[in-house]
Design a protein around this motif. Structure first.
Motif, PDB file in Angstrom:
ATOM      1  N   GLU A  69      45.860  26.998  -2.818  1.00  0.00           N
ATOM      2  CA  GLU A  69      46.807  26.423  -4.212  1.00  0.00           C
ATOM      3  C   GLU A  69      47.216  27.367  -3.685  1.00  0.00           C
ATOM      4  O   GLU A  69      48.323  27.642  -4.513  1.00  0.00           O
ATOM      5  CB  GLU A  69      45.773  27.065  -5.365  1.00  0.00           C
ATOM      6  N   GLU A  70      46.956  28.663  -3.801  1.00  0.00           N
ATOM      7  CA  GLU A  70      47.452  30.351  -3.395  1.00  0.00           C
ATOM      8  C   GLU A  70      49.126  30.176  -2.226  1.00  0.00           C
ATOM      9  O   GLU A  70      49.736  30.078  -2.767  1.00  0.00           O
ATOM     10  CB  GLU A  70      47.122  31.627  -3.264  1.00  0.00           C
ATOM     11  N   CYS A  71      48.574  29.267  -1.455  1.00  0.00           N
ATOM     12  CA  CYS A  71      50.030  29.189  -0.399  1.00  0.00           C
ATOM     13  C   CYS A  71      50.792  28.107  -0.980  1.00  0.00           C
ATOM     14  O   CYS A  71      52.542  28.769  -1.003  1.00  0.00           O
ATOM     15  CB  CYS A  71      48.762  28.357   0.675  1.00  0.00           C
ATOM     16  N   LEU A  75      55.104  29.550  -1.808  1.00  0.00           N
ATOM     17  CA  LEU A  75      56.089  28.928  -0.974  1.00  0.00           C
ATOM     18  C   LEU A  75      56.740  27.818  -2.332  1.00  0.00           C
ATOM     19  O   LEU A  75      57.675  27.551  -2.155  1.00  0.00           O
ATOM     20  CB  LEU A  75      55.306  27.348  -0.649  1.00  0.00           C
ATOM     21  N   ALA A  76      56.468  27.376  -2.996  1.00  0.00           N
ATOM     22  CA  ALA A  76      56.948  26.911  -4.218  1.00  0.00           C
ATOM     23  C   ALA A  76      57.981  28.112  -5.103  1.00  0.00           C
ATOM     24  O   ALA A  76      58.971  28.016  -5.716  1.00  0.00           O
ATOM     25  CB  ALA A  76      56.166  26.282  -4.754  1.00  0.00           C
ATOM     26  N   VAL A  89      51.877  30.198   6.978  1.00  0.00           N
ATOM     27  CA  VAL A  89      51.232  28.544   7.084  1.00  0.00           C
ATOM     28  C   VAL A  89      49.965  28.905   7.820  1.00  0.00           C
ATOM     29  O   VAL A  89      49.306  28.639   8.320  1.00  0.00           O
ATOM     30  CB  VAL A  89      52.712  28.917   8.062  1.00  0.00           C
ATOM     31  N   SER A  90      50.139  30.290   8.895  1.00  0.00           N
ATOM     32  CA  SER A  90      49.294  30.668  10.016  1.00  0.00           C
ATOM     33  C   SER A  90      47.948  30.527   8.665  1.00  0.00           C
ATOM     34  O   SER A  90      46.407  30.179   9.271  1.00  0.00           O
ATOM     35  CB  SER A  90      49.357  32.371  10.160  1.00  0.00           C
ATOM     36  N   ILE A  91      48.085  31.876   7.940  1.00  0.00           N
ATOM     37  CA  ILE A  91      46.439  31.443   6.994  1.00  0.00           C
ATOM     38  C   ILE A  91      46.062  29.625   6.876  1.00  0.00           C
ATOM     39  O   ILE A  91      44.995  29.407   6.643  1.00  0.00           O
ATOM     40  CB  ILE A  91      46.894  32.562   5.489  1.00  0.00           C
ATOM     41  N   SER A  92      47.103  28.871   6.380  1.00  0.00           N
ATOM     42  CA  SER A  92      46.477  28.423   5.901  1.00  0.00           C
ATOM     43  C   SER A  92      45.832  27.230   6.757  1.00  0.00           C
ATOM     44  O   SER A  92      44.815  25.798   6.170  1.00  0.00           O
ATOM     45  CB  SER A  92      48.277  27.034   5.020  1.00  0.00           C
TER      46      SER A  92
END
Length: 237
Positions: A69-71, A75-76, A89-92
């Motif tokens: 949800e945080e990612c 992003l949005a 992106v890496s953490i996701s």
């Protein structure tokens, strides 16, 4: 992590990124304990510890959902670019690997409970101990590399997965021979084989996390690069 600036919005953005990073490392700590505890539960015939490993799966899943949800929100809302975008992106992607490590640890705990209930230590515990130590070290060092953005350590961990694969294949050959010599052992040894398979997969996920880190820091996708060639990434800008 990008440097803080005097602009309030940039400071808030940095705070959001740092919170995301801390949640990732928190999830990593939970999974790291899961991996180590699942192995210990088996080797020490500790059914209570095995149940604790299974219970932690709920925490891992909750953190997985929170970070996702945080990612999505960052992003949005921020539409990040360059290093910030690569970090998110890496953490996701790395979170997905952590979640799967947790699943594999839960599987190990389930098989441990099966073996404990049988009340007999089957062939293969030596292999589990050896490979388990290798994999636990990979997980710990992969997360440490992520925390410190240590590319050199990430490369070492990625290369270590090759040794895990070799040990895994050797153990399978030995256990297959043992089952053929003593068919009565098949049920017990199959549990051991599934545990070894889970450990091998955890090693793969630790390698993937290191690959995601290299992408975050260097901007180079090394997922399909031969292990020996990853060494060249150090010199890339």
């Amino acid at each position: 992590m990008r440097e803080l600036t005097t602009d309030h919005i940039s400071q808030q953005f940095n705070a959001e990124l740092e919170t995301l990073r801390q949640h990732f490392l928190t999830m990593g700590g939970v999974v790291e304990n899961q991996v180590a505890d699942s192995i210990q539960a088996l080797l020490e015939s500790d059914s209570e510890l095995a149940e604790e490993v299974k219970a932690k799966d709920r925490t891992v899943n909750q953190l997985d959902g929170l970070i996702d949800e945080e990612c999505t929100r960052i992003l949005a809302k921020r539409q990040p670019a360059a290093t910030d975008l690569r970090m998110i992106v890496s953490i996701s992607k790395a979170v997905s690997d952590l979640e799967r490590m947790g699943d594999e640890s839960k599987k190990i705990a389930d098989h441990a409970l099966n073996l404990i209930s049988e009340g007999e230590s089957p062939r293969g515990y030596v292999e589990i101990n050896r490979i388990g130590q290798m994999v636990s070290r990979m997980v710990s060092e992969a997360l440490d590399a992520y925390a410190r953005l240590d590319i050199d350590q990430a490369i070492r961990v990625a290369k270590a997965d090759r040794n895990v694969d070799l040990e895994y294949k050797t153990a399978l050959r030995s256990l297959a021979t043992y089952m053929m010599e003593d068919p009565r052992s098949i049920s017990r040894v199959l549990n051991v084989i599934w545990i070894l398979r889970s450990l091998e997969r955890i090693g793969d996920h630790a390698r993937h996390i290191c690959q995601h880190l290299i992408y975050m820091v260097k901007g180079v996708d090394v997922r399909h690069v031969a292990t020996d060639e990853i060494e060249n990434i150090r010199s890339k800008a």
